[in-house]
Design an enzyme around this catalytic site. Structure first.
Site, mmCIF file in Angstrom:
data_model
loop_
_atom_site.group_PDB
_atom_site.id
_atom_site.type_symbol
_atom_site.label_atom_id
_atom_site.label_comp_id
_atom_site.label_asym_id
_atom_site.label_seq_id
_atom_site.Cartn_x
_atom_site.Cartn_y
_atom_site.Cartn_z
ATOM 1 N N HIS A 16 -14.181 46.313 -116.527
ATOM 2 C CA HIS A 16 -15.382 45.952 -117.298
ATOM 3 C C HIS A 16 -15.133 46.039 -118.800
ATOM 4 O O HIS A 16 -15.926 45.517 -119.582
ATOM 5 C CB HIS A 16 -16.618 46.731 -116.834
ATOM 6 C CG HIS A 16 -16.729 48.151 -117.263
ATOM 7 N ND1 HIS A 16 -16.370 49.217 -116.462
ATOM 8 C CD2 HIS A 16 -17.192 48.710 -118.405
ATOM 9 C CE1 HIS A 16 -16.607 50.347 -117.092
ATOM 10 N NE2 HIS A 16 -17.097 50.076 -118.283
ATOM 11 N N ASP A 49 -11.909 49.172 -110.732
ATOM 12 C CA ASP A 49 -12.313 48.842 -112.106
ATOM 13 C C ASP A 49 -11.169 49.038 -113.114
ATOM 14 O O ASP A 49 -11.190 49.961 -113.919
ATOM 15 C CB ASP A 49 -13.532 49.695 -112.480
ATOM 16 C CG ASP A 49 -14.290 49.127 -113.667
ATOM 17 O OD1 ASP A 49 -13.739 48.270 -114.380
ATOM 18 O OD2 ASP A 49 -15.449 49.540 -113.886
ATOM 19 N N SER A 88 -15.335 54.612 -121.036
ATOM 20 C CA SER A 88 -14.861 53.691 -120.002
ATOM 21 C C SER A 88 -13.401 53.350 -120.225
ATOM 22 O O SER A 88 -13.018 52.969 -121.329
ATOM 23 C CB SER A 88 -15.668 52.401 -120.032
ATOM 24 O OG SER A 88 -16.916 52.627 -119.462
#
Ligand code: ARG
Length: 718
Positions: A94, A223, A653
């Site tokens: 992402h 991810d 992230s």
């Protein structure tokens, strides 16, 4: 911009408090986004007790290479890490999402189909993407405290920045405030601008579970994505060039394939973005109100985007990133609202403030320094509340019409041209339209027309009449009564901004300036800005009291808890958080194991739901148990994701999850639904960090992506 408080007695007193508070010692693992230069003083003992095998100096040093040299800020808002001596980067899917989308076309759809460069020449440049290495950060608070006044302090900051620049050629030097502006650091970064896309799994794997699973556990998302940083032949930052070579980093991470067990030590180095742990109940109540406005408007816009995306794969690709980022905030704020209620966050904050005030009131000196802080903040919040809500509605509704953002971008481009060349002529105006190339690439006018009708109708419904937009065109003078559909037709039919061809033609015309000035989208843009401007005086008035109150409150909290180690709110600077691998119980009678497996990916499969498609090849690998070295040694399964109690937020992230020896065991990628209030308060029993297991990542690289060239480049721990 920093607002210095012009009050000496206060400055001196606060400084002594901060200096004392920041050499204190009792840290406890789990909660905390710790400042790297303070690990030695604050966390050394606790790190060891928690199980860390590295010394603070091996994590962060300015004298020799340390773990921090392998960590980057990826783009503006994520973290990544270097995992080979040739500048290979891994971060979240992402985080690479919008870059991968930009590189994708319906013919070469890297986003949906996945991609791995099997040779270096297949690595794809990503214009505009940069990665940042932290060189050092130095506390300059005490140096500034010696200066006589505000002006002298500002001059000193300039001088310090200049000498750091001179000492660090090719670096960027900035200053950053911590603890509500009580502490200031000078930070030196090195920014590399040639970053190339190396590979990623298909979105069905990298974003498996989509918005449904986002912010939730149990999770089965692969991810991750991979990039490479390139440097000039002498290994320095350089713009993209064919001459450039893979960067040789000061440090890269070793990878552990051993996997994790419950209670294993784990730590994360990364760039957490924003938290609100030094905010008051009054501020939190206001935050909830603003977020509710955002949630409601976004629901309207996202529904339209979603419908259009589901009915046309080209639109799906064009709007993928816009949709995901809108939906990510939208879901986060809803979870936050629920968690605030369930965990009584505001009530607990109020109780804390009452206890703080009891402590303040025991001593006249404290009353003088901190006594007015909470009231000052509350007054400022109250004064800013209504205008802020009005501004939020304005920016989330009419300002989100994409045609309006086109005007805004073009305006920025022109202004920057005019700053360099006030006599810019037609050529420059034509040229500035290049800044909109990316915009038009991902733009569907039909959808924007629908969004415009919905957003303007919504705005008319919700906004105060004083905020109604003025004179949008002939026949559309009265916002309250105008026919919105007719206005939107007029707007889009008449605007040059609805396509790059129309804009190009308008700019080529002799009366190009006039056409742009009178363009209905420009008129709409100006009408929106005019309404924002009427809110500013009220907002401006509250800025100084808010800054002063917040500064005194944070200083007071540090003083109150003197002797306890403390960490400042996240502000996109590098931090360490450490804790353990742990399961949790989200509610009565329910227990969540701390890891998930490929079995769960298969369980969730739903060919009728675009968020839960499993690629055929992954199913084959699963059926054949073709797992290479990546299966768990105990149960023989592929472990997909796991949980730790590390304290992270957005910006983290892509951060490396490291074991006690500093070896890579996973990538942090999300937080869990039951503790969505975590930016405000850490919940020891509930708050978990969701990580993708590095073994799942490498299984996907090797077996799904067939990229054994990448595996060969890695450095595995023995
Ligand atoms: N919740 C994640 C974060 O804020 C982002 C996940 C992106 N995925 C998505 N389905 N929108 O870091």
């Amino acid at each position: 911009m920093t607002i210095f408080v012009e009050n000496f007695k206060y400055m001196k007193k606060i400084f002594t408090v901060i200096a004392a508070a920041l050499v204190a010692f009792t840290a406890a693992a789990d909660e905390g986004m710790w400042l790297l230069p303070l690990l030695q003083k604050m966390n050394k003992k606790d790190l060891r007790e928690a199980g860390c095998k590295l010394s603070p100096d091996e994590i962060y040093s300015i004298n020799h290479s340390s773990l921090k040299d392998a960590i980057i800020q990826f783009g503006g808002g994520c973290t990544g890490e270097i995992i080979s001596d040739e500048g290979l980067i891994v971060t979240n899917h992402h985080c690479g999402y919008s870059n991968i989308q930009t590189l994708s076309t319906p013919e070469h759809n890297y986003l949906m189909d996945g991609y791995f460069a099997l040779t270096r020449d297949k690595e794809i440049p990503c214009p505009g993407l940069s990665v940042t290495f932290l060189r050092e950060m130095t506390d300059i608070t005490d140096i500034l405290a010696r200066e006589a006044d505000n002006a002298a302090r500002e001059a000193k900051v300039k001088e310090l920045v200049k000498s750091a620049r001179d000492a660090n050629p090719l670096c960027e030097v900035i200053t950053e405030d911590f603890y509500n502006d009580n502490v200031k650091y000078l930070i030196v970064y090195k920014v590399y601008k040639d970053v190339r896309f190396v590979g990623a799994p298909p979105a069905s794997v990298g974003k498996y579970g989509g918005e449904t699973d986002n912010w939730m556990w149990p999770r089965h998302t692969g991810d991750f994505s991979m990039f490479r940083v390139y440097a000039s032949p002498d290994n320095e930052p350089a713009e993209y060039s064919e001459e450039n070579i893979p960067m040789r980093p000061l440090r890269h991470l070793k990878i552990s394939l051993k996997g994790v067990k419950e209670n294993d030590y784990s730590m994360i180095l990364g760039y957490p973005g924003r938290t609100q742990r030094f905010q008051t109940a009054a501020q939190l109540e206001q935050m909830v109100k603003e977020n509710r406005v955002r949630i409601d408007v976004r629901t309207v816009r996202q529904d339209l985007m979603w419908d259009a995306m589901c009915s046309d794969p080209d639109v799906q690709l064009m709007y993928a990133s816009k949709y995901a980022s809108s939906a990510n905030g939208w879901k986060k704020w809803q979870g936050e609202e629920l968690a605030f209620k369930k965990l009584d966050i505001i009530g607990r904050e109020k109780a804390k403030e009452a206890a703080f005030m009891d402590w303040v009131n025991q001593d006249p000196a404290r009353v003088e320094t901190y006594g007015g802080a909470l009231e000052k903040i509350e007054g400022a919040v109250e004064g800013a509340s209504e205008p802020t809500l009005a501004l939020t509605l304005l920016t989330e509704a009419p300002f989100r019409i994409e045609l309006v953002s086109a005007v805004s971008r073009y305006g920025n481009a022109i202004n920057s041209v005019l700053r360099g060349n006030p006599d810019a002529g037609q050529d420059e105006f034509v040229n500035a339209a290049k800044s909109l190339e990316g915009f038009y690439r991902d733009y569907v006018e039909d959808l924007d027309r629908k969004e415009a009708v919905a957003l303007l109708s919504y705005y008319r419904d919700k906004a105060d009449k004083s905020m109604y937009l003025d004179s949008l065109g002939v026949g559309f003078e009265d916002f309250a009564s105008m026919d919105i559909q007719a206005y939107v037709d007029y707007l889009f039919d008449g605007s040059a901004f609805s396509s790059s061809e129309k804009l190009g033609a308008a700019l080529e015309a002799e009366d190009y300036k006039e056409r742009i000035m009178k363009d209905p989208a420009n008129i709409l843009y100006n009408a929106i800005i005019a309404k924002a401007m009427i809110l500013y005086p009220a907002l401006y008035k509250t800025q100084t009291p808010l800054a002063e109150g917040s500064k005194a409150f944070a200083a007071g909290l540090l003083d109150w808890e003197k002797g306890k180690a403390s960490y400042p709110d996240a502000n996109f600077t590098m931090r360490l958080t450490y804790g353990h691998v742990l399961p949790y119980s989200p509610k009565d009678a329910v227990y969540y194991q701390y890891f998930t497996t490929l079995e769960g990916v298969m369980e969730k499969e739903d060919p009728t739901n675009p968020e839960f498609i499993v690629p055929a090849k992954l199913k084959e690998l699963y059926e054949a148990r073709d797992y290479g070295h990546y299966a768990d040694s105990k149960d023989g399964k592929i472990h997909t994701c796991f949980l730790t109690n590390n304290d992270i937020t957005g910006g983290n992230s892509g951060s490396p999850v490291l074991n006690a020896k500093g070896e890579l065991i996973g990538l942090a990628f999300d937080g869990n639904w039951e503790s969505m209030s975590s930016d405000v308060m850490f919940e020891p029993d509930l708050q978990r960090c969701i990580c993708v297991d590095i073994r799942y990542v490498l299984f996907l690289v090797e077996k799904l992506g067939g990229a054994s060239n990448i595996i060969a480049e890695l450095d595995f721990a023995k």
